[in-house]
Write a protein that holds these residues in place. Sequence first.
Motif, PDB file in Angstrom:
ATOM      1  N   HIS A 108      44.790  61.301   8.339  1.00 11.02           N
ATOM      2  CA  HIS A 108      44.969  59.869   8.461  1.00 11.02           C
ATOM      3  C   HIS A 108      45.084  59.259   7.076  1.00 11.02           C
ATOM      4  O   HIS A 108      44.874  59.919   6.055  1.00 11.02           O
ATOM      5  CB  HIS A 108      43.842  59.224   9.282  1.00 11.02           C
ATOM      6  CG  HIS A 108      42.639  58.820   8.497  1.00 11.02           C
ATOM      7  ND1 HIS A 108      41.992  57.624   8.677  1.00 11.02           N
ATOM      8  CD2 HIS A 108      41.952  59.451   7.506  1.00 11.02           C
ATOM      9  CE1 HIS A 108      40.960  57.539   7.846  1.00 11.02           C
ATOM     10  NE2 HIS A 108      40.904  58.617   7.134  1.00 11.02           N
ATOM     11  N   VAL A 109      45.476  57.975   7.027  1.00 11.13           N
ATOM     12  CA  VAL A 109      45.532  57.229   5.778  1.00 11.13           C
ATOM     13  C   VAL A 109      44.241  56.429   5.680  1.00 11.13           C
ATOM     14  O   VAL A 109      43.913  55.659   6.577  1.00 11.13           O
ATOM     15  CB  VAL A 109      46.757  56.290   5.742  1.00 11.13           C
ATOM     16  CG1 VAL A 109      46.751  55.445   4.477  1.00 11.13           C
ATOM     17  CG2 VAL A 109      48.050  57.103   5.828  1.00 11.13           C
ATOM     18  N   ASP A 110      43.490  56.634   4.582  1.00 14.05           N
ATOM     19  CA  ASP A 110      42.187  55.990   4.475  1.00 14.05           C
ATOM     20  C   ASP A 110      42.289  54.590   3.858  1.00 14.05           C
ATOM     21  O   ASP A 110      43.392  54.078   3.618  1.00 14.05           O
ATOM     22  CB  ASP A 110      41.204  56.876   3.707  1.00 14.05           C
ATOM     23  CG  ASP A 110      41.484  56.948   2.203  1.00 14.05           C
ATOM     24  OD1 ASP A 110      42.435  56.301   1.713  1.00 14.05           O
ATOM     25  OD2 ASP A 110      40.744  57.657   1.498  1.00 14.05           O
ATOM     26  N   ASP A 111      41.154  53.962   3.597  1.00 15.84           N
ATOM     27  CA  ASP A 111      41.143  52.578   3.104  1.00 15.84           C
ATOM     28  C   ASP A 111      41.714  52.436   1.701  1.00 15.84           C
ATOM     29  O   ASP A 111      42.039  51.320   1.264  1.00 15.84           O
ATOM     30  CB  ASP A 111      39.712  52.022   3.121  1.00 15.84           C
ATOM     31  CG  ASP A 111      39.224  51.695   4.522  1.00 15.84           C
ATOM     32  OD1 ASP A 111      40.051  51.778   5.461  1.00 15.84           O
ATOM     33  OD2 ASP A 111      38.042  51.352   4.685  1.00 15.84           O
ATOM     34  N   LEU A 112      41.837  53.543   0.977  1.00 13.28           N
ATOM     35  CA  LEU A 112      42.452  53.511  -0.351  1.00 13.28           C
ATOM     36  C   LEU A 112      43.930  53.882  -0.293  1.00 13.28           C
ATOM     37  O   LEU A 112      44.591  53.978  -1.326  1.00 13.28           O
ATOM     38  CB  LEU A 112      41.710  54.453  -1.300  1.00 13.28           C
ATOM     39  CG  LEU A 112      40.232  54.100  -1.559  1.00 13.28           C
ATOM     40  CD1 LEU A 112      39.602  55.143  -2.480  1.00 13.28           C
ATOM     41  CD2 LEU A 112      40.105  52.707  -2.161  1.00 13.28           C
ATOM     42  N   GLY A 113      44.432  54.107   0.920  1.00 14.45           N
ATOM     43  CA  GLY A 113      45.845  54.448   1.089  1.00 14.45           C
ATOM     44  C   GLY A 113      46.160  55.905   0.850  1.00 14.45           C
ATOM     45  O   GLY A 113      47.325  56.286   0.710  1.00 14.45           O
ATOM     46  N   ARG A 114      45.125  56.768   0.840  1.00 14.30           N
ATOM     47  CA  ARG A 114      45.329  58.190   0.588  1.00 14.30           C
ATOM     48  C   ARG A 114      45.505  58.955   1.897  1.00 14.30           C
ATOM     49  O   ARG A 114      44.964  58.573   2.935  1.00 14.30           O
ATOM     50  CB  ARG A 114      44.124  58.764  -0.171  1.00 14.30           C
ATOM     51  CG  ARG A 114      43.821  58.069  -1.486  1.00 14.30           C
ATOM     52  CD  ARG A 114      42.492  58.538  -2.053  1.00 14.30           C
ATOM     53  NE  ARG A 114      41.381  58.277  -1.124  1.00 14.30           N
ATOM     54  CZ  ARG A 114      40.109  58.542  -1.397  1.00 14.30           C
ATOM     55  NH1 ARG A 114      39.784  59.095  -2.558  1.00 14.30           N
ATOM     56  NH2 ARG A 114      39.163  58.271  -0.507  1.00 14.30           N
ATOM     57  N   LEU A 115      46.242  60.062   1.828  1.00  9.94           N
ATOM     58  CA  LEU A 115      46.378  60.949   2.980  1.00  9.94           C
ATOM     59  C   LEU A 115      45.175  61.890   2.998  1.00  9.94           C
ATOM     60  O   LEU A 115      44.991  62.688   2.075  1.00  9.94           O
ATOM     61  CB  LEU A 115      47.666  61.766   2.882  1.00  9.94           C
ATOM     62  CG  LEU A 115      48.980  60.982   2.819  1.00  9.94           C
ATOM     63  CD1 LEU A 115      50.159  61.947   2.742  1.00  9.94           C
ATOM     64  CD2 LEU A 115      49.118  60.065   4.024  1.00  9.94           C
ATOM     65  N   ILE A 116      44.356  61.794   4.043  1.00 12.12           N
ATOM     66  CA  ILE A 116      43.104  62.547   4.098  1.00 12.12           C
ATOM     67  C   ILE A 116      43.088  63.476   5.317  1.00 12.12           C
ATOM     68  O   ILE A 116      43.211  63.013   6.457  1.00 12.12           O
ATOM     69  CB  ILE A 116      41.894  61.591   4.186  1.00 12.12           C
ATOM     70  CG1 ILE A 116      41.905  60.600   3.016  1.00 12.12           C
ATOM     71  CG2 ILE A 116      40.598  62.383   4.228  1.00 12.12           C
ATOM     72  CD1 ILE A 116      41.750  61.224   1.655  1.00 12.12           C
ATOM     73  N   PRO A 117      42.915  64.800   5.114  1.00 12.51           N
ATOM     74  CA  PRO A 117      42.750  65.714   6.252  1.00 12.51           C
ATOM     75  C   PRO A 117      41.433  65.403   6.961  1.00 12.51           C
ATOM     76  O   PRO A 117      40.397  65.258   6.321  1.00 12.51           O
ATOM     77  CB  PRO A 117      42.713  67.098   5.599  1.00 12.51           C
ATOM     78  CG  PRO A 117      43.254  66.909   4.216  1.00 12.51           C
ATOM     79  CD  PRO A 117      42.905  65.509   3.819  1.00 12.51           C
ATOM     80  N   MET A 118      41.486  65.308   8.277  1.00 13.79           N
ATOM     81  CA  MET A 118      40.287  64.977   9.045  1.00 13.79           C
ATOM     82  C   MET A 118      39.804  66.139   9.907  1.00 13.79           C
ATOM     83  O   MET A 118      38.611  66.416   9.982  1.00 13.79           O
ATOM     84  CB  MET A 118      40.559  63.751   9.930  1.00 13.79           C
ATOM     85  CG  MET A 118      40.907  62.483   9.144  1.00 13.79           C
ATOM     86  SD  MET A 118      39.575  61.951   8.051  1.00 13.79           S
ATOM     87  CE  MET A 118      38.391  61.347   9.249  1.00 13.79           C
ATOM     88  N   VAL A 119      40.745  66.800  10.582  1.00 14.32           N
ATOM     89  CA  VAL A 119      40.377  67.876  11.515  1.00 14.32           C
ATOM     90  C   VAL A 119      41.444  68.962  11.449  1.00 14.32           C
ATOM     91  O   VAL A 119      42.632  68.661  11.336  1.00 14.32           O
ATOM     92  CB  VAL A 119      40.301  67.347  12.970  1.00 14.32           C
ATOM     93  CG1 VAL A 119      39.891  68.477  13.917  1.00 14.32           C
ATOM     94  CG2 VAL A 119      39.350  66.184  13.097  1.00 14.32           C
ATOM     95  N   ASN A 120      41.021  70.222  11.539  1.00 18.27           N
ATOM     96  CA  ASN A 120      41.945  71.335  11.749  1.00 18.27           C
ATOM     97  C   ASN A 120      41.697  71.872  13.150  1.00 18.27           C
ATOM     98  O   ASN A 120      40.561  72.174  13.512  1.00 18.27           O
ATOM     99  CB  ASN A 120      41.720  72.450  10.723  1.00 18.27           C
ATOM    100  CG  ASN A 120      42.166  72.037   9.340  1.00 18.27           C
ATOM    101  OD1 ASN A 120      43.174  71.354   9.181  1.00 18.27           O
ATOM    102  ND2 ASN A 120      41.423  72.454   8.322  1.00 18.27           N
ATOM    103  N   THR A 121      42.773  71.988  13.929  1.00 18.18           N
ATOM    104  CA  THR A 121      42.598  72.439  15.302  1.00 18.18           C
ATOM    105  C   THR A 121      43.645  73.481  15.645  1.00 18.18           C
ATOM    106  O   THR A 121      44.683  73.592  14.976  1.00 18.18           O
ATOM    107  CB  THR A 121      42.689  71.242  16.277  1.00 18.18           C
ATOM    108  OG1 THR A 121      42.330  71.669  17.588  1.00 18.18           O
ATOM    109  CG2 THR A 121      44.091  70.648  16.306  1.00 18.18           C
ATOM    110  N   ARG A 122      43.381  74.269  16.687  1.00 17.50           N
ATOM    111  CA  ARG A 122      44.318  75.313  17.106  1.00 17.50           C
ATOM    112  C   ARG A 122      45.310  74.726  18.089  1.00 17.50           C
ATOM    113  O   ARG A 122      44.947  74.307  19.190  1.00 17.50           O
ATOM    114  CB  ARG A 122      43.563  76.471  17.766  1.00 17.50           C
ATOM    115  CG  ARG A 122      42.564  77.176  16.889  1.00 17.50           C
ATOM    116  CD  ARG A 122      43.219  78.090  15.873  1.00 17.50           C
ATOM    117  NE  ARG A 122      43.818  79.277  16.470  1.00 17.50           N
ATOM    118  CZ  ARG A 122      43.167  80.425  16.670  1.00 17.50           C
ATOM    119  NH1 ARG A 122      41.880  80.524  16.343  1.00 17.50           N
ATOM    120  NH2 ARG A 122      43.788  81.460  17.185  1.00 17.50           N
TER     121      ARG A 122
END
Length: 321
Positions: A228-242
């Motif tokens: 997702h895009v966080d409050d600073l506008g960065r692309l942040i990995p949140m979850v890895n799923t199969r």
Amino acid sequence: MLIISCFKLNTQIATVDIFTLVCTLVVNGYNVTAEVCDYLRYTLELTGLVDKCNIEVLPLQFEIGGKTYNHYPDGREYDFKKFYVDMRAKKIALTSQITPSTFIAKFEELLKKTNNIMLISFGSALSGTYNSACTAAGLVKENHPEANIIVIDSLCASCGQGLLVYLACKNRDEGMSMEENTKWIEDNKLHIAHWFTVDDLGALKRGGRLTATKAALATALGIKPVLHVDDLGRLIPMVNTRGRKKAIAIMLQQFKETAVEPENQVVFVTHGDDFETAQIIGKELLETYHVKEVVYSTMGPIIGAHTGANCLVIAFYATKR
């Protein structure tokens, strides 16, 4: 007024009460100029949203195969289908930000029609375009002290920026002044949630966001990251799923938990040449969550160069990002 937003759309200049949003987009009522938001061809062909919003394009550029192209929403210089054929063939596309000189030329052009310009820029955490726009605005004001140029860092990307510009245009058309709209954007931009999943982990590797070892291992295991895009506008990995279905389910769960009044929302769904799956997401949003409308868009080469084919994104108004 003009609304210019650094993303990609097309429109004629407004003839009414001009106030300009300049970000790489130009909107009616004011003009919006945009560079990197993803609305899309389907939007243009099926809903006429671009004409409705009265948006002008200021395209970013990308290089592929040793040649440089402007990224227009209709793919006039490089067809989107061809672009994703190239991405699947592992070709590398390089992107570049809009320069101050390009912004200066656009500001000078718009100042012949209005003194009020608002620019909604591609997020500063992902591009230097915002800084280029600020530099250009400062230089133009030195020669045009009457110019009222507002540059806004959207802290958004792709269809998230598109949604923010869409809402800004809606405010404008409902009579909100440029100053009021500027405050509204600043107060609400961190409510624009972007959730996405990447199918081609090789694209993240080629873009330097994932090591070759991790990309190979994740691909072998069928791992699909949700970001997702966080409050600073960065692309942040949140979850890895199969598996991709689970990744999509996580995105929709985020919508369920954080969307504000879903029945009144226009939700943007963007895809990297996978309209079929985008429609499945849209159907779920319409039938399960009863959203007001789904706007589909094809992710253009500027973002697609970094995410690869089959990327999926949803953007909506949320309690938080």
